[in-house]
Design an enzyme around this catalytic site. Structure first.
Site, PDB file in Angstrom:
ATOM      1  N   HIS A 367      48.194  39.566  47.464  1.00  0.00           N
ATOM      2  CA  HIS A 367      47.109  40.664  46.522  1.00  0.00           C
ATOM      3  C   HIS A 367      47.458  41.308  45.562  1.00  0.00           C
ATOM      4  O   HIS A 367      47.044  41.641  45.239  1.00  0.00           O
ATOM      5  CB  HIS A 367      46.651  41.195  48.140  1.00  0.00           C
ATOM      6  CG  HIS A 367      45.152  41.525  47.324  1.00  0.00           C
ATOM      7  ND1 HIS A 367      44.837  41.761  46.275  1.00  0.00           N
ATOM      8  CD2 HIS A 367      44.276  41.124  47.854  1.00  0.00           C
ATOM      9  CE1 HIS A 367      43.378  41.921  47.082  1.00  0.00           C
ATOM     10  NE2 HIS A 367      42.848  41.893  47.917  1.00  0.00           N
ATOM     11  N   TYR A 480      36.146  50.425  56.327  1.00  0.00           N
ATOM     12  CA  TYR A 480      36.635  50.898  55.199  1.00  0.00           C
ATOM     13  C   TYR A 480      36.002  49.609  54.188  1.00  0.00           C
ATOM     14  O   TYR A 480      36.195  48.039  54.833  1.00  0.00           O
ATOM     15  CB  TYR A 480      38.875  50.778  55.285  1.00  0.00           C
ATOM     16  CG  TYR A 480      38.817  50.000  53.424  1.00  0.00           C
ATOM     17  CD1 TYR A 480      39.970  51.002  53.400  1.00  0.00           C
ATOM     18  CD2 TYR A 480      38.515  48.906  52.831  1.00  0.00           C
ATOM     19  CE1 TYR A 480      40.822  50.198  52.663  1.00  0.00           C
ATOM     20  CE2 TYR A 480      38.869  48.358  51.640  1.00  0.00           C
ATOM     21  CZ  TYR A 480      40.329  49.284  51.459  1.00  0.00           C
ATOM     22  OH  TYR A 480      40.583  49.306  50.192  1.00  0.00           O
ATOM     23  N   SER A 482      36.291  47.743  50.359  1.00  0.00           N
ATOM     24  CA  SER A 482      36.226  47.375  49.434  1.00  0.00           C
ATOM     25  C   SER A 482      35.753  47.769  47.943  1.00  0.00           C
ATOM     26  O   SER A 482      34.928  46.879  48.369  1.00  0.00           O
ATOM     27  CB  SER A 482      37.598  46.399  49.695  1.00  0.00           C
ATOM     28  OG  SER A 482      38.158  46.641  48.444  1.00  0.00           O
ATOM     29  N   THR A 493      41.166  49.583  43.467  1.00  0.00           N
ATOM     30  CA  THR A 493      40.244  49.862  44.585  1.00  0.00           C
ATOM     31  C   THR A 493      39.813  50.843  44.771  1.00  0.00           C
ATOM     32  O   THR A 493      41.036  51.980  44.776  1.00  0.00           O
ATOM     33  CB  THR A 493      39.966  48.581  45.913  1.00  0.00           C
ATOM     34  OG1 THR A 493      41.497  49.170  46.221  1.00  0.00           O
ATOM     35  CG2 THR A 493      39.776  46.688  45.432  1.00  0.00           C
TER      36      THR A 493
HETATM   37  O1  BUJ Z   1      40.641  46.999  48.942  1.00  0.00           O
HETATM   38  C1  BUJ Z   1      41.423  45.805  48.550  1.00  0.00           C
HETATM   39  O2  BUJ Z   1      42.169  47.100  47.728  1.00  0.00           O
HETATM   40  C2  BUJ Z   1      41.505  45.179  48.589  1.00  0.00           C
HETATM   41  C3  BUJ Z   1      40.853  44.412  49.600  1.00  0.00           C
HETATM   42  C4  BUJ Z   1      41.978  44.534  50.499  1.00  0.00           C
HETATM   43  N1  BUJ Z   1      40.672  43.874  51.929  1.00  0.00           N
HETATM   44  C5  BUJ Z   1      41.051  42.243  52.749  1.00  0.00           C
HETATM   45  C6  BUJ Z   1      42.528  44.336  53.109  1.00  0.00           C
HETATM   46  C7  BUJ Z   1      40.042  45.220  52.508  1.00  0.00           C
HETATM   47  N2  BUJ Z   1      40.789  42.918  49.002  1.00  0.00           N
HETATM   48  C8  BUJ Z   1      39.472  42.590  48.784  1.00  0.00           C
HETATM   49  O3  BUJ Z   1      39.009  43.112  49.178  1.00  0.00           O
HETATM   50  C9  BUJ Z   1      39.904  40.949  48.472  1.00  0.00           C
HETATM   51  C10 BUJ Z   1      39.063  40.110  49.218  1.00  0.00           C
HETATM   52  C11 BUJ Z   1      38.173  38.512  49.070  1.00  0.00           C
HETATM   53  C12 BUJ Z   1      37.794  37.931  49.557  1.00  0.00           C
HETATM   54  C13 BUJ Z   1      36.630  38.690  50.187  1.00  0.00           C
HETATM   55  C14 BUJ Z   1      35.450  37.805  51.523  1.00  0.00           C
HETATM   56  C15 BUJ Z   1      34.040  37.978  51.372  1.00  0.00           C
HETATM   57  C16 BUJ Z   1      33.417  37.001  52.157  1.00  0.00           C
HETATM   58  C17 BUJ Z   1      32.431  36.380  51.777  1.00  0.00           C
HETATM   59  C18 BUJ Z   1      31.789  35.542  52.139  1.00  0.00           C
HETATM   60  C19 BUJ Z   1      31.505  35.809  54.011  1.00  0.00           C
HETATM   61  C20 BUJ Z   1      30.245  34.432  54.551  1.00  0.00           C
HETATM   62  C21 BUJ Z   1      30.295  33.546  55.562  1.00  0.00           C
HETATM   63  C22 BUJ Z   1      28.714  32.784  55.996  1.00  0.00           C
HETATM   64  C23 BUJ Z   1      29.574  32.303  57.716  1.00  0.00           C
END
Ligand code: BUJ
Length: 651
Positions: A367, A480, A482, A493
């Protein structure tokens, strides 16, 4: 209007919209954009530093639902002292520093530093995953065929990007005006110093693409105290892992042209048929270690003569992990794609494409170098290209096995290194055994229904998490969400703080006093939550949150060797940054599942997507929480919300 773009979900949709390009299956390019890839980069707006008064006002509003009256009074007091004292001076210094660094954003340096100086292992603590939907044509869901096609698509993406032919990433608010051939033919003539304004005039928001060059040939290299990011664009090879063995072969020839798909197919076929046993001490396991430990072991590896092999790993275009496992369900897919077994991974590569025995595919990414928007663009393009213009087909003969083209890496290990690999594996197994993941597919409503009631789908999903947490634990908690700030030069972000006094009041009514409120009263509360969340989202997307600003002020202060102001030692500051609910959302035609581990030991990692007619959540937790029970509470909350919207009172 900026703000409306914010969610990854919407950028994803923009990213995958049909583009204007000269389609040419035999070409090395995915498409040839009329507008050069980096056309808008120079004129992107700068990430604003919020006014300090706004930051403190937003901070206090976010603290209110988390504190009792006494605690809140203390926090108010230290915040106001900060605003008129030390904080004011530091803020002014930050503004001056930012004015002298117009090429970047105020958050970029501190944010890289935050990631790169963290010493926790990257797996579970930072790397997320996003899994691909299956290929709609069943017969292409074969491990060899799918990985060959996806590798070719990823290489084509890289070639398109480097040739400046990749369509710029733009969030179109009015696509009928801006996502058109006519507009693109016009804007390409605008000088890059003005092009952003041209897009803005038609309600289109170009996004920062400065992270993209780190997608390929990049790795995070462990160093004592602070890691380094390395990008070696000269690398022409792919790194492939299978059963813990590591292989490389060239995917570009010496002129930089992509080798033929038949060759990629043949090499992967050769690797998949290699009878070499799994190594007893797979070196990839070391990338799951604490960063200082790994940095020390990397030095030992180099001292033992493995420097050249490590350079080959570091400079590879990306990493392909061919897994032996078959996937039984969502939960197994999540575990496999989020962490796997460490032997068949190199967690430090900018991204790894993982393809299982039964052709489930996902991207797991490091990341520090970049965020979801860049990786999602890659994923969308790989999915679209590999499913609509596959270069390898189920019946295609793989060609002869090709030992001269494929090289298995070989590492010389000292007894100490062998012991360290075993220890790393034990540590990893202990951590992973504590992680639970569970998923929910709520089928009784989604975006369409919510839009009919003029509610923000994201606000409702977040409200359901607040209600669920209250139902399970009897109180609110630091949350939180994002939010990308890629609309700005070197934006990363910002945090949306979904726990508010509105969600607290509404959750309390739904969970603790359902029979005391009429449908109308509950609907009014839902509307208030939605409006407020919409505002927070727009603000965060425009760089008007409070988290990054307070973070940057503290960073500035400590980097000058000073003790941070008392606002930062207020227990409430630590508490709001102990994000028990860490959430992230996206929807994309390419993605079926995604997730990440909790960011605190007693937290939940919540990946979710609000689709037209259903809502999906994929949640992780460690042992002190019960993820299954949490999801049952989310389900109950969504059920209640949709019942109220139908007009049925809660009894
Ligand atoms: O916020 C930030 O600076 C970066 C964040 C950090 N954090 C993950 C801790 C929040 N990073 C991101 O947000 C990237 C995350 C990428 C993965 C996202 C997952 C989304 C899931 C979608 C589908 C779920 C569906 C389930 C169905 C059963």
């Amino acid at each position: 209007k900026h703000g409306a773009f914010l969610h990854l979900s919407r950028t994803a949709a923009a990213g995958i919209r049909t583009r204007d390009f000269c389609s040419n299956t035999s070409s090395e390019y995915l498409h040839r954009s009329i507008v050069p890839t980096f056309h808008y980069q120079k004129s992107l707006p700068r990430l604003p530093i919020p006014k300090l008064e706004d930051t403190i006002r937003r901070y206090l509003a976010a603290q209110r639902p988390l504190l009792d009256d006494d605690q809140f009074r203390t926090t108010e007091k230290v915040s106001h002292e900060f605003l008129s004292g030390e904080g004011k001076l530091l803020h002014e210094e930050l503004v001056t520093q930012d004015k002298n660094n117009k090429h970047t954003s105020y958050i970029s340096g501190p944010w890289f530093d935050m990631y790169l100086s963290a010493r926790d292992p990257v797996v579970l603590n930072f790397n997320p995953f996003m899994s691909f939907k299956p290929d709609p044509r069943g017969e292409y869901n074969d491990q060899l065929v799918r990985s060959a096609n996806m590798v070719c698509s990823a290489v084509r993406f890289m070639k398109t990007l480097r040739a400046g032919l990749l369509e710029p990433e733009v969030f179109h608010l009015n696509p009928t005006r801006s996502d058109t051939h006519t507009f693109k033919r016009l804007i390409r003539w605008a000088p890059p110093s003005l092009s952003w304004y041209g897009a803005y005039m038609v309600n289109a928001y170009p996004l920062d693409m400065s992270q993209y060059f780190r997608l390929f040939n990049s790795t995070r290299v462990p160093q004592q105290g602070r890691d380094q990011l390395l990008t070696e664009e000269g690398g022409r090879h792919l790194l492939v892992l299978r059963r813990g063995n590591m292989y490389v072969f060239d995917v570009l020839d010496k002129h930089g042209n992509m080798v033929s798909p038949t060759e990629v197919h043949a090499h992967l076929h050769y690797i998949l048929s290699d009878p070499s046993p799994a190594p007893s001490f797979p070196v990839g396991v070391l990338t799951s270690e604490n960063r200082d430990v790994w940095a020390g072991l990397r030095e030992q590896l180099i001292a033992a003569g493995n420097g050249a092999e490590l350079s080959v790993v570091d400079s590879a275009l990306f990493c392909l992990c061919l897994d032996e496992e078959m996937m039984e369900d969502h939960v197994q897919v999540s575990h496999n794609m989020l962490h796997g077994d460490a032997a068949n991974r190199w967690y430090d590569k900018s991204f790894s494409l993982i393809v299982t025995k039964d052709a489930h595919a996902a991207i797991n990414f490091e990341h520090s170098w970049g965020d979801g928007v860049a990786v999602l663009r890659l994923q969308n393009e790989i999915y679209k290209d590999s499913t609509t213009q596959p270069l390898v087909h189920p019946g295609s003969p793989p060609g002869p096995g090709s030992p001269p083209g494929v090289r298995r890496l070989s590492f010389t290990l000292t007894p100490e290194l062998e012991r360290s690999i075993s220890r790393a594996k034990e540590n990893f197994n202990v951590c992973v055994s504590k992680l639970s993941i569970d998923a929910l597919e709520f089928k009784d409503g989604g975006k369409e229904e919510l839009k009919k009631h003029q509610l923000s789908p994201d606000a409702v999903a977040q409200l359901a998490f607040q209600m669920a947490f209250l139902r399970q634990n009897g109180h609110s908690t630091a949350t939180y969400e994002s939010c990308s700030t890629a609309a700005f030069r070197h934006g990363r972000t910002e945090t949306i703080r979904p726990a508010s006094i509105h969600t607290q009041r509404c959750a309390h009514a739904f969970v603790n006093q359902p029979s005391k409120h009429s449908v109308d009263q509950l609907r009014t509360m839902l509307a208030q939550c939605s409006t407020y969340h919409g505002r927070l989202t727009r603000e965060a997307a425009m760089g008007q949150g409070f988290d990054r600003h307070l973070f940057a002020i503290r960073y500035l202060c400590t980097s000058r060797g000073h003790a941070p102001p008392s606002l930062y030692s207020d227990p409430a500051y630590a508490a709001i940054n102990h994000n028990v609910l860490s959430t992230s959302t996206l929807t994309s035609p390419a993605v079926s599942l995604g997730g990440f581990a909790p960011v605190v030991p007693d937290g939940y990692g919540v990946g979710y997507g609000v689709h037209d007619h259903w809502i999906g959540c994929n949640v992780s937790s460690y042992q002190s929480r019960n993820v299954h029970e949490f999801l049952q509470c989310v389900n109950q909350s969504l059920h209640d919300i949709f019942r109220v919207l139908e007009g049925t009172p809660l009894s």
